[in-house]
Design an enzyme around this catalytic site. Structure first.
Site, PDB file in Angstrom:
ATOM      1  N   PRO A 240      55.149  32.082  13.882  1.00  0.00           N
ATOM      2  CA  PRO A 240      56.126  31.927  14.961  1.00  0.00           C
ATOM      3  C   PRO A 240      55.554  32.206  16.343  1.00  0.00           C
ATOM      4  O   PRO A 240      55.968  31.591  17.329  1.00  0.00           O
ATOM      5  CB  PRO A 240      57.220  32.930  14.581  1.00  0.00           C
TER       6      PRO A 240
ATOM      7  N   GLY B 166      50.724  29.293  17.419  1.00  0.00           N
ATOM      8  CA  GLY B 166      50.565  27.927  16.964  1.00  0.00           C
ATOM      9  C   GLY B 166      49.215  27.391  17.379  1.00  0.00           C
ATOM     10  O   GLY B 166      48.272  27.337  16.594  1.00  0.00           O
TER      11      GLY B 166
ATOM     12  N   LEU C 267      41.560  22.127   9.067  1.00  0.00           N
ATOM     13  CA  LEU C 267      42.376  21.347   9.997  1.00  0.00           C
ATOM     14  C   LEU C 267      41.674  20.046  10.373  1.00  0.00           C
ATOM     15  O   LEU C 267      42.322  19.003  10.535  1.00  0.00           O
ATOM     16  CB  LEU C 267      42.683  22.156  11.249  1.00  0.00           C
ATOM     17  N   ASN C 268      40.366  20.078  10.528  1.00  0.00           N
ATOM     18  CA  ASN C 268      39.640  18.859  10.863  1.00  0.00           C
ATOM     19  C   ASN C 268      39.744  17.819   9.760  1.00  0.00           C
ATOM     20  O   ASN C 268      39.828  16.613  10.028  1.00  0.00           O
ATOM     21  CB  ASN C 268      38.173  19.177  11.155  1.00  0.00           C
TER      22      ASN C 268
ATOM     23  N   ALA D 129      42.335  17.472   7.776  1.00  0.00           N
ATOM     24  CA  ALA D 129      43.686  16.916   7.871  1.00  0.00           C
ATOM     25  C   ALA D 129      43.825  15.998   9.078  1.00  0.00           C
ATOM     26  O   ALA D 129      44.511  14.971   9.017  1.00  0.00           O
ATOM     27  CB  ALA D 129      44.705  18.055   7.945  1.00  0.00           C
TER      28      ALA D 129
ATOM     29  N   MET E  97      62.862  -3.351  21.137  1.00  0.00           N
ATOM     30  CA  MET E  97      62.993  -4.766  20.802  1.00  0.00           C
ATOM     31  C   MET E  97      64.051  -5.012  19.737  1.00  0.00           C
ATOM     32  O   MET E  97      64.491  -6.151  19.533  1.00  0.00           O
ATOM     33  CB  MET E  97      61.646  -5.325  20.342  1.00  0.00           C
TER      34      MET E  97
ATOM     35  N   GLU F 148      48.587  19.712  13.576  1.00  0.00           N
ATOM     36  CA  GLU F 148      47.116  19.674  13.579  1.00  0.00           C
ATOM     37  C   GLU F 148      46.555  19.571  14.992  1.00  0.00           C
ATOM     38  O   GLU F 148      45.527  18.927  15.226  1.00  0.00           O
ATOM     39  CB  GLU F 148      46.583  18.507  12.727  1.00  0.00           C
TER      40      GLU F 148
ATOM     41  N   PHE G 106      40.683  27.009  27.855  1.00  0.00           N
ATOM     42  CA  PHE G 106      41.837  27.378  27.046  1.00  0.00           C
ATOM     43  C   PHE G 106      42.585  28.580  27.624  1.00  0.00           C
ATOM     44  O   PHE G 106      43.737  28.799  27.308  1.00  0.00           O
ATOM     45  CB  PHE G 106      41.397  27.694  25.604  1.00  0.00           C
TER      46      PHE G 106
END
Length: 388
Positions: free
Chosen positions: A138, A141, A243-244, A246, A341, A367, A387
């Site tokens: 929570p 992430g 993760l890579n 996925a 459309m 991911e 970051f």
């Protein structure tokens, strides 16, 4: 002159080998026949039946990119094609295969002990058992290093406390790969879900990926033996490597969702008449369709290139970030344009476009968000991390 395929404008599937094309045809036919007629009902009810795992296992799709232990050792492109053809029906199907094979099974295959591999991988490959992957929390992430779930030694055992969120199949899994902080750093643990103190509840109020089981996991004094610890030393690297895997599947999978949206818009506008002519005959409609073709083609080129780099052992995580960022963006742009459309009809389950569009909103986030992948690429080209 050869007639061009509107869904493969540059004939990129010609680059697949015979085995990869066979996988494509088999999975496309099976998913269209067995899953497509039911997917709207699954989506409306917010479920994905557990028995589907055995069907996918019987097809050899779980962990198909891995070798041994009942896994096929298929090429990266073959695995990518599977993700594409499953997500052409619904992102929930691709997510099931990704979580099982690229997260849970890959973690055990790459970072587990031989005993752990022998215990879990054959059952997971067959779909007899399900796995889940507990990293996101929570409060953490995009910054998994700040996780609050902890594991402490108690004699020869480890005791885990904490929570995870947005975990696919947490309520139906037989084993959970749980990442937790220890006094030495982050470690991975294999937690059988029947272990006392493990509990999971479904997230039911989501508006995306409804044909997929998203859950919250709670760990209250969950005791596991030392044999449950994954083999590598402390650090976040092993979790990120999963993760890579996925993300690579997503790079391919979203092409399937976008292809379905484009094909639906192409078919609909060719039949729907307004002002005395088919909608496809108007310049603005053809402009939208042409844009979709370009986006699909660019995404397919990216996916194919990444597959070839992966097969050669030259694929860098930063390149996967580029693919995930670019292809997820392209896919949702195609879906949103296709929805316009279809008019008001595009807002209902009478057409697959809105379902795919809402699913792709989730795929943009899982991911790694757009922002995270932009920062990964930015760090790579400048040499300056941003970051924080």
């Amino acid at each position: 002159m050869k007639q061009l395929d509107p869904q493969d404008f540059l004939a990129l599937d010609d680059e697949l080998d015979d085995a990869e094309r066979n996988v494509r045809d088999t999975v496309r036919a099976y998913a269209t026949r067995e899953f497509l007629p039911q997917v709207n009902e699954w989506y409306a009810r917010g479920e994905l039946p557990r028995d589907i795992a055995k069907e996918l296992g019987a097809l050899g799709l779980f962990g198909m990119q891995l070798t041994g232990y009942g896994c096929a050792g298929a090429s990266p492109a073959a695995y990518g094609v599977v993700c594409r053809e499953l997500e052409a029906v619904d992102s929930g199907l691709r997510s099931l295969v990704s979580v099982q094979g690229s997260l849970a099974m890959f973690a055990i295959h790459r970072w587990g002990t031989e005993e752990q591999r022998q215990e879990w991988l054959p059952r997971l490959a067959a779909g007899e058992s399900l796995g889940c992957f507990g990293l996101t929390e929570p409060s953490s992430g995009s910054d998994p290093g700040s996780m609050r779930t902890v594991a402490r030694r108690d004699g020869d055992d480890w005791v885990l406390n904490g929570s995870k969120t947005w975990i696919t199949n947490g309520t139906t899994a037989d084993v959970a790969v749980i990442w937790a902080g220890t006094e030495d750093g982050i470690r991975g643990f294999l937690v059988p879900t029947g272990t006392p103190g493990y509990s999971a509840t479904a997230i039911t109020d989501k508006l995306s990926l409804r044909a997929s089981l998203s859950t919250d996991i709670f760990l209250e004094d969950v005791r596991v033996p030392s044999s449950a610890v994954l083999a590598p030393g402390p650090g976040l690297g092993p979790a990120l490597s999963c993760l890579n895997e996925a993300r690579f599947g997503i790079v391919w999978g979203v092409i399937g969702a976008a292809r379905t949206c484009y094909a639906t818009a192409l078919d609909y506008t060719g039949k729907r008449e307004q002002f005395g002519r088919p909608l496809a005959g108007f310049q603005l409609s053809q402009r939208k369709l042409a844009h979709m073709v370009v986006e699909l083609t660019h995404a397919s080129l990216t996916a194919l290139r990444l597959a070839r780099l992966k097969k050669a052992g030259r694929l860098a995580p930063e390149q996967i970030s580029l693919g995930k960022l670019a292809n997820a963006r392209s896919a949702i742009e195609v879906a949103r344009s296709a929805r316009t459309m279809l008019g008001a009809g595009g807002l209902t389950l009478a057409h697959p476009v809105m379902r795919h569009m809402t699913n792709l909103e989730a795929v943009l986030t899982v991911e790694g968000t757009d922002e995270v992948h932009e920062l990964v690429i930015g760090r790579t080209v400048t040499g300056i991390p941003a970051f924080r």
